[in-house]
Design an enzyme around this catalytic site. Structure first.
Site, PDB file in Angstrom:
ATOM      1  N   SER A  54      -3.582  -0.563  -0.133  1.00  0.00           N
ATOM      2  CA  SER A  54      -4.439  -0.201   1.000  1.00  0.00           C
ATOM      3  C   SER A  54      -5.720   0.437   0.495  1.00  0.00           C
ATOM      4  CB  SER A  54      -3.709   0.786   1.911  1.00  0.00           C
ATOM      5  OG  SER A  54      -4.578   1.358   2.873  1.00  0.00           O
ATOM      6  N   TYR A  80       1.709   8.076   3.532  1.00  0.00           N
ATOM      7  CA  TYR A  80       1.428   6.641   3.433  1.00  0.00           C
ATOM      8  C   TYR A  80       0.433   6.363   2.311  1.00  0.00           C
ATOM      9  CZ  TYR A  80      -0.573   2.096   4.822  1.00  0.00           C
ATOM     10  OH  TYR A  80      -1.039   0.811   4.832  1.00  0.00           O
TER      11      TYR A  80
END
Length: 294
Positions: free
Chosen positions: A183, A196
């Site tokens: 990400s 995350y």
């Protein structure tokens, strides 16, 4: 979908939420696009077999359908979103390829091993592994992240990648590939997705380290680092925290909009096929124009 249509679709996103992860495609408004009508396959993955975790929706579905258009048979792994998984399988079969759906939890090493064995039994081969399944929960304070949430995020987002890759490796050979989904948050950080973002950083290190280990065997390991992409995870996470924030999703990147899964699918094809034969341990940044290191 043209670029102008993508911009218009982004403007159609209104406040919304879903009450479970990873979310359901059918409840998204507007629906996402997974492959552009004008994308023409050219047999880049003809005769190949791929596994895509989290392949029922979002980025995983886009990768799976693009693989199929390029000639691959695809196993779609998912948690419990059966309707979405069956839709992905239907899209793969509409491309003239075979699909296999496998439900279960990648946090379970034994399940990952059994899933790979099922793919080998069904298709007789394995050439591409896409580790893509993920969870995220919005928390604005570190002290609000429970031990259970921290452990669950790591179990899905990085332990599952390890379990799947470990199970797949005995079946991969020279020319085969592993593609991990990290990400933009691994490179920029995110103040309301600390756990995350931390797991996505771990994926970067996992990709780079494993690529070096497997290079002598001719197995390439790369990763895609998406920015804000319109997937069910958004209304199921950001929307669960603040439905109003979903309407502004992706507006803070230079391009001013979230991306569509269809805009990422070709990147997975590139990393899966021989076009990227001199590339390993690297990252493709598809994030709407944000400049990041690495």
């Amino acid at each position: 979908m043209t670029l102008e249509e993508a911009r218009e679709k982004a403007e159609e996103i209104e406040p919304q939420q879903q009450d479970r992860q990873p979310g359901v495609e059918g409840e998204m408004e507007p629906p996402a696009e997974f492959i552009r009508d004008g994308y023409e396959g050219s047999g880049k993955l003809e005769g190949k077999v791929a596994i895509v975790t989290g392949g029922d929706s979002g980025i995983g579905r886009a990768a799976a359908v693009h693989f199929a258009r390029e000639g691959a048979d695809v196993a779609v792994m998912y948690l419990d979103e059966e309707e979405d998984a069956e839709k992905t399988a239907e899209m793969i079969e509409d491309e003239g390829q075979e699909a296999l759906t496998i439900d279960g939890d990648v946090r379970d090493s034994a399940f990952c091993q059994a899933a790979v064995e099922e793919v080998i039994e069904e298709f007789g081969d394995l050439n591409v592994l896409v580790n893509n399944a993920a969870v995220q929960v919005v928390k604005t304070e570190l002290t609000d992240i429970t031990d259970e949430q921290w452990e669950e995020t790591f179990a899905t987002n990085i332990h599952g990648y390890f379990y799947m890759t470990k199970a797949a490796l005995p079946h991969l050979e020279d020319g085969d590939t592993v593609i991990n989904t990290t990400s933009v948050n691994a490179f920029e950080g995110n103040d309301f997705l600390v756990d995350y973002s931390t797991t996505k950083g771990a994926i970067v290190a996992f990709t780079r380290s494993l690529s070096q280990q497997l290079a002598p065997e001719g197995i390439r390991v790369n990763q895609v680092a998406p920015g804000p992409i319109w997937t069910p995870l958004i209304p199921a996470t950001i929307g669960d925290f603040d439905p109003e924030a979903v309407a502004e999703f992706g507006q803070d990147v230079p391009m001013g909009r979230p991306g569509q899964p269809s805009e990422l699918g070709p990147a997975y094809v590139y990393l899966a096929c021989e076009d990227s034969s001199y590339m390993s341990g690297q990252t493709l940044h598809l994030n709407g124009g944000s400049i990041v290191g690495g």
